[in-house]
Design an enzyme around this catalytic site. Structure first.
Site, PDB file in Angstrom:
ATOM      1  N   CYS A   1       0.840  -1.196   0.000  1.00 55.56           N
ATOM      2  CA  CYS A   1       0.000   0.000   0.000  1.00 55.56           C
ATOM      3  C   CYS A   1       0.880   1.253   0.000  1.00 55.56           C
ATOM      4  O   CYS A   1       1.450   1.593  -1.023  1.00 55.56           O
ATOM      5  CB  CYS A   1      -0.975  -0.049   1.176  1.00 55.56           C
TER       6      CYS A   1
ATOM      7  N   HIS B   1      -3.415  -4.929   0.338  1.00 53.72           N
ATOM      8  CA  HIS B   1      -2.733  -5.490   1.510  1.00 53.72           C
ATOM      9  C   HIS B   1      -2.748  -7.022   1.445  1.00 53.72           C
ATOM     10  O   HIS B   1      -3.644  -7.648   2.018  1.00 53.72           O
ATOM     11  CB  HIS B   1      -3.442  -5.044   2.792  1.00 53.72           C
TER      12      HIS B   1
ATOM     13  N   GLU C   1      -1.106  -9.080   3.011  1.00 53.48           N
ATOM     14  CA  GLU C   1      -0.871  -9.721   4.325  1.00 53.48           C
ATOM     15  C   GLU C   1      -2.155 -10.247   4.953  1.00 53.48           C
ATOM     16  O   GLU C   1      -2.122 -11.185   5.745  1.00 53.48           O
ATOM     17  CB  GLU C   1      -0.158  -8.754   5.278  1.00 53.48           C
TER      18      GLU C   1
HETATM   19  N1  GLN Z   1      -1.961   6.692   2.911  1.00 51.41           N
HETATM   20  C1  GLN Z   1      -2.059   5.938   1.696  1.00 51.41           C
HETATM   21  C2  GLN Z   1      -3.422   6.052   1.053  1.00 51.41           C
HETATM   22  O1  GLN Z   1      -4.377   6.407   1.712  1.00 51.41           O
HETATM   23  C3  GLN Z   1      -1.700   4.479   1.934  1.00 51.41           C
HETATM   24  C4  GLN Z   1      -2.713   3.756   2.764  1.00 51.41           C
HETATM   25  C5  GLN Z   1      -2.194   2.475   3.349  1.00 51.41           C
HETATM   26  O2  GLN Z   1      -0.999   2.232   3.346  1.00 51.41           O
HETATM   27  N2  GLN Z   1      -3.081   1.644   3.881  1.00 51.41           N
HETATM   28  O3  GLN Z   1      -3.578   5.774  -0.094  1.00 51.41           O
END
Ligand code: GLN
Length: 538
Positions: free
Chosen positions: A383, A509, A511
């Site tokens: 992300c 994500h 994970e």
């Molecule tokens: N802050 C970034 C976004 O909102 C990444 C979000 C995250 O890593 N879950 O896109």
């Protein structure tokens, strides 16, 4: 068959592993052929943990349906190997929001709205939703916090009422307590357990089983004493010493006959012999001496390892399957900005930049990505970690440090990462990100394709920003591959670099979908690349 409910409450202190215990027992019943689901009742007033700082709460665990939930749901999904849904995490905030909106609509016209019955009815409605939405025959319900907290009273009252509503043969109460060790005399003390059970009974719940957690082995006589003072069947006092390994817990609980006692009391017959060979293998593998690989985890909340719980577990699952022992080097991204922690980065065989929000430490993460790219160190970005990979590469290609995400520099002349259009006009912060499972097409001939071995995947998301498509051509020409795209080609879901052993970032994500016996393919690929690097060097 009636739905069977197993309620878990905690006593004495929190953090004694209630979630893991519930998850492990859940697994043991699933092994016996039952459809199992687990729900967590959280007494705080936030609607969900999505708006809480990881320092307050640890990781926010995201489900398929996009619910932002407590990290215990991660334990449940990983141990039982099920997919849960949003009814599996209830908070006081949700319960009150629902009751108050009904009141405003006029649903209770004329009535006075009270904790009993309105709040408790809403809690019970949500408990019953679990079997309705998941088809589970046995539903575990874990109450967060410890008995005696003011906040948890309505939840405990609802649990108490459930026995009357559903019948004794369909409900079972487990109380998990802590038995402290007094260093000066070398004794274990049952008094706090007795007090906690007394407190529970004053609410009207008599536990059917006590799981006594301790760091030291609890002798039989002590269990006899707990049984006597707490009015619990002797066989239902289960001593549980802190396990050396997390994934050993189901095996340890299996030996205690908890599953047999539960089935017996709920009037159920085992449908199949439990097969725990995969878990035994897992634990054996964990114990085996293995070559060690060091992975730098560069994050903003590294003091609190729980903030990266699923990432940590996903690394472990993959390392086990590749046959190496992972060692995490926790690096604070702000430290890297000040030139500290660089020696740890140098020591690392692989670098992982996990998800995150806000500007603090971002340049440190970009530094880590640059180090990985220039030194051919395997890098996995999750992300925000993917966005960092993109920013760093674009700074290199466009030859300017002015490249950024508009999250960190709204006025940047090169916004390679920008707010998604449908996020622009939002005013509410809670539950408004792009959340949950979305499909993604994998481009052939890429690292991602090699890992997934399929061209259609679905992964869980939690973000507001995305790769800005205006930069696709320039970065593609310089060697970036967009190896995962949304089915309409609009969103970059995976970016990776050519000409590097493994430098890949995902907008989602991965994970959250890794399981102990089914490690996530991207983590496996990452660890394999690390292993190859290490063996080449030695
Ligand atoms: N802050 C970034 C976004 O909102 C990444 C979000 C995250 O890593 N879950 O896109």
């Amino acid at each position: 068959m009636n739905t069977k409910y197993i309620f878990l409450t905690g006593g004495v202190v929190s953090s004694v592993g209630k979630g893991v215990t519930a998850a492990a027992i859940g697994r043991l019943l699933k092994e016996r052929g039952f459809e199992v689901s687990i729900q967590k009742l959280d007494p705080y007033i936030n609607v969900d943990p999505g708006t809480m700082s990881p320092y307050q709460h640890g990781e926010v665990y995201v489900l398929d349906d996009g619910a932002e939930t407590d990290l215990d749901l991660g334990h449940y999904e990983r141990f039982v190997d099920i997919s849960l849904n949003r009814v599996c995490n209830v908070t006081t905030g949700q319960v009150y929001a629902e009751v108050i909106s009904k009141e405003r609509r006029g649903d209770y016209l004329g009535g006075t709205i009270q904790v009993i019955p309105h709040i408790t009815n809403e809690i019970k409605r949500r408990i019953r939703m679990v079997s309705k939405t998941t088809g589970a025959e046995i539903v575990f319900v874990e109450v967060g916090g410890t008995v005696g907290d003011i906040e948890s009273l309505p939840f405990l009252e609802a649990l108490r009422q459930m026995r009357g509503d559903e019948g004794k043969e369909n409900t079972f109460y487990i109380h998990i307590t802590w038995v402290p060790h007094i260093g000066a005399t070398g004794e274990l003390k049952t008094k706090p357990t007795q007090h906690s059970v007394r407190e529970l009974r004053s609410i009207g719940i008599t536990p059917d089983m006590i799981i006594a957690r301790s760091d030291y082995p609890i002798e039989r006589e002590l269990c006899d004493k707990i049984a006597l003072f707490c009015d619990v069947e002797r066989r239902a006092v289960i001593p549980m010493t802190t396990a050396e390994l997390l994934y050993e817990v189901p095996l340890l609980i299996e030996k205690t006959q908890v599953a047999e006692i539960l089935l017996d009391r709920l009037g159920l017959e085992t449908r199949q012999k439990p097969d725990l060979r995969a878990w035994e293998k897992l634990v054996m593998e964990l114990r085996r001496e293995k070559p060690r690989v060091k992975i730098a985890l560069v994050g903003k909340y590294v003091e609190l390892h729980d903030a990266y719980l699923s990432v940590r577990e996903a690394i472990r699952h993959a390392a086990l399957s590749v046959g190496v022992e992972d060692e995490i080097l926790w690096i604070h991204s702000s430290d890297l900005e000040k030139g500290r922690g660089v020696e740890l980065l140098r020591e690392a065989d692989g670098i992982l930049v996990p998800g995150g929000f806000g500007e603090r430490g971002i340049e440190g993460k970009i530094h880590a990505a640059r180090y990985a790219r220039q030194n051919q160190i395997p890098y996995l970005g999750l992300c925000l970690g993917m966005q960092v990979l993109v920013i760093e590469f674009a700074r290199h290609v466009l030859e300017t440090d002015q490249v950024n995400s508009t999250e960190f520099d709204p006025a940047t002349p090169h916004p390679v990462i920008d707010l998604m259009p449908d996020q622009r006009d939002l005013t509410d912060m809670g539950g408004t990100m792009r959340l949950g499972l979305y499909p993604c097409r994998i481009q052939p001939g890429t690292r991602a394709a090699e890992a997934y071995k399929t061209d259609a995947i679905s992964e869980r998301h939690r973000h507001r920003f995305e790769f800005k498509n205006a930069y696709r051509d320039a970065l593609r020409e310089a060697g970036m591959r967009f190896s995962g795209l949304s089915p309409d080609d609009r969103l970059v879901e995976i970016a990776e670099l050519d000409d590097h052993p493994f430098m890949l970032g995902t907008q989602f994500h991965p994970e959250f979908l890794s399981r102990p016996t089914r490690p996530h393919p991207l983590f496996v690929c990452f660890i394999k690349a690390i292993k190859e690097n290490v063996t080449r060097d030695t």
